[in-house]
Design a protein around this motif. Structure first.
Motif, PDB file in Angstrom:
ATOM      1  N   LEU A 107       2.724   6.444   0.081  1.00 62.40           N
ATOM      2  CA  LEU A 107       3.231   5.583  -0.997  1.00 62.40           C
ATOM      3  C   LEU A 107       3.115   4.044  -0.787  1.00 62.40           C
ATOM      4  CD1 LEU A 107       7.343   5.466  -0.090  1.00 62.40           C
ATOM      5  CD2 LEU A 107       5.322   5.599   1.722  1.00 62.40           C
ATOM      6  N   ASN A 108       3.215   3.388  -1.876  1.00 60.78           N
ATOM      7  CA  ASN A 108       2.646   2.019  -1.902  1.00 60.78           C
ATOM      8  C   ASN A 108       3.916   1.225  -1.234  1.00 60.78           C
ATOM      9  OD1 ASN A 108       4.628   2.296  -3.960  1.00 60.78           O
ATOM     10  ND2 ASN A 108       3.767   0.643  -5.185  1.00 60.78           N
ATOM     11  N   ALA A 121      -1.125   2.490   7.977  1.00 59.29           N
ATOM     12  CA  ALA A 121      -0.842   1.470   7.074  1.00 59.29           C
ATOM     13  C   ALA A 121      -2.260   0.699   6.665  1.00 59.29           C
ATOM     14  CB  ALA A 121       0.075   0.296   7.897  1.00 59.29           C
ATOM     15  N   ALA A 122      -2.053   0.656   5.273  1.00 61.55           N
ATOM     16  CA  ALA A 122      -3.044  -0.141   4.785  1.00 61.55           C
ATOM     17  C   ALA A 122      -2.863  -1.068   3.730  1.00 61.55           C
ATOM     18  CB  ALA A 122      -4.200   1.100   3.942  1.00 61.55           C
ATOM     19  N   PRO A 123      -3.736  -2.188   3.782  1.00 63.10           N
ATOM     20  CA  PRO A 123      -3.274  -3.263   2.944  1.00 63.10           C
ATOM     21  C   PRO A 123      -2.811  -2.827   1.279  1.00 63.10           C
ATOM     22  CG  PRO A 123      -5.022  -3.846   4.205  1.00 63.10           C
ATOM     23  CD  PRO A 123      -4.749  -2.689   4.213  1.00 63.10           C
ATOM     24  N   ASP A 124      -1.678  -3.144   0.685  1.00 60.60           N
ATOM     25  CA  ASP A 124      -1.488  -2.639  -0.388  1.00 60.60           C
ATOM     26  C   ASP A 124      -2.254  -3.153  -1.637  1.00 60.60           C
ATOM     27  OD1 ASP A 124       1.778  -1.996  -2.243  1.00 60.60           O
ATOM     28  OD2 ASP A 124      -0.022  -0.850  -2.131  1.00 60.60           O
ATOM     29  N   ARG A 125      -2.346  -2.430  -2.575  1.00 62.56           N
ATOM     30  CA  ARG A 125      -2.889  -2.924  -3.891  1.00 62.56           C
ATOM     31  C   ARG A 125      -2.537  -1.774  -5.047  1.00 62.56           C
ATOM     32  NH1 ARG A 125      -7.099  -1.377  -0.537  1.00 62.56           N
ATOM     33  NH2 ARG A 125      -8.569   0.216  -1.383  1.00 62.56           N
ATOM     34  N   ILE A 126      -2.829  -2.248  -6.166  1.00 64.59           N
ATOM     35  CA  ILE A 126      -2.313  -1.435  -7.431  1.00 64.59           C
ATOM     36  C   ILE A 126      -3.007  -0.165  -7.242  1.00 64.59           C
ATOM     37  CG2 ILE A 126      -2.260  -1.182  -9.668  1.00 64.59           C
ATOM     38  CD1 ILE A 126      -1.729  -4.495  -9.938  1.00 64.59           C
ATOM     39  N   GLY A 127      -2.328   0.667  -7.304  1.00 67.50           N
ATOM     40  CA  GLY A 127      -2.959   2.290  -7.513  1.00 67.50           C
ATOM     41  C   GLY A 127      -3.598   2.789  -5.842  1.00 67.50           C
ATOM     42  N   PHE A 128      -3.212   2.240  -5.119  1.00 63.80           N
ATOM     43  CA  PHE A 128      -3.970   2.430  -3.999  1.00 63.80           C
ATOM     44  C   PHE A 128      -3.943   4.331  -3.451  1.00 63.80           C
ATOM     45  CE2 PHE A 128      -5.725   2.140   0.314  1.00 63.80           C
ATOM     46  CZ  PHE A 128      -4.994   3.127   1.218  1.00 63.80           C
ATOM     47  N   VAL A 129      -2.596   4.572  -3.533  1.00 60.65           N
ATOM     48  CA  VAL A 129      -2.519   6.080  -3.166  1.00 60.65           C
ATOM     49  C   VAL A 129      -3.089   6.945  -4.236  1.00 60.65           C
ATOM     50  CG1 VAL A 129      -0.454   5.343  -1.985  1.00 60.65           C
ATOM     51  CG2 VAL A 129      -0.200   5.979  -4.398  1.00 60.65           C
ATOM     52  N   TYR A 130      -3.538   6.452  -5.088  1.00 62.28           N
ATOM     53  CA  TYR A 130      -4.139   7.253  -6.189  1.00 62.28           C
ATOM     54  C   TYR A 130      -5.649   7.092  -6.240  1.00 62.28           C
ATOM     55  CZ  TYR A 130       0.484   7.312  -8.080  1.00 62.28           C
ATOM     56  OH  TYR A 130       2.028   7.472  -8.108  1.00 62.28           O
ATOM     57  N   SER A 131      -6.261   6.239  -5.165  1.00 54.80           N
ATOM     58  CA  SER A 131      -7.495   5.603  -5.267  1.00 54.80           C
ATOM     59  C   SER A 131      -8.355   6.619  -4.117  1.00 54.80           C
ATOM     60  CB  SER A 131      -7.832   4.447  -4.783  1.00 54.80           C
ATOM     61  OG  SER A 131      -7.361   4.081  -3.608  1.00 54.80           O
TER      62      SER A 131
END
Length: 130
Positions: free
Chosen positions: A51-52, A98-108
Motif C-alpha cells: 500500500l502507498n 519499504a520503498a520511496p512512495d510515488r503516485i501509482g507505485f503499488v500498481y507499477s
C-alpha cells in the motif's frame, strides 16, 4: 538507525488466522510505500500485498484476495497484515519492505522489483500445517 522488525509469525492450522506486524523507525514512514513479501525456501520472492504512503492504494496477489488485509498506522510507524483462512501454501518467510512512495507505485512494475525497496526486515516465519 533504520529498523524494520517483523513479528507475529508462527505455526497455525489450516483455516486459522495470524496477524503480522512490522515496526519501523529511523525513516519517515509516511513517505514510503510498504509491502509484505514472502519467500518459500529456495524459491522466488512473492509480493503478497502493498500500500502507498497514505494507505489509499492497495495491491494484493490474487491468491490472498479476500483472506488477507494490509493496513498501516502512520502515527505509530507500523504496518500490519491480517491473515485469515490460512492455507498450507501460505507457508513462507514473510518480509516487510519499504520503498520511496510515488503516485501509482503499488500498481507499477517497480512494485515487484526488489531493488526498488530501500529497507527490509529480517522476516518472520509463517507455517500453516495440521
Amino acid at each position: 538507525e533504520i529498523q524494520v522488525v517483523e513479528s507475529g509469525g508462527g505455526l497455525v492450522q489450516p483455516g486459522g488466522s495470524l496477524r503480522l506486524s512490522c515496526e519501523t523507525s529511523g525513516f519517515i514512514f509516511s513517505a514510503y510505500a510498504m509491502s509484505w513479501v514472502r519467500q518459500v525456501s529456495g524459491e522466488r520472492l512473492e509480493w503478497v500485498s502493498g500500500l502507498n504512503g497514505g494507505g489509499g492504494m492497495i495491491s494484493y496477489v490474487d491468491s490472498v484476495k479476500g483472506r488477507f488485509t494490509i493496513s498501516r498506522d502512520n502515527a505509530k510507524n507500523t504496518l500490519s497484515l491480517q491473515m485469515n483462512s490460512l492455507k498450507p501454501e501460505d507457508t513462507a518467510v514473510y518480509y516487510c519492505a519499504a520503498a520511496p512512495d510515488r503516485i501509482g507505485f503499488v500498481y507499477s512494475r517497480s512494485y515487484y522489483q526488489e531493488s526498488a525497496y530501500d529497507f527490509w526486515g529480517q522476516g518472520t516465519q509463517v507455517t500453516v500445517s495440521s
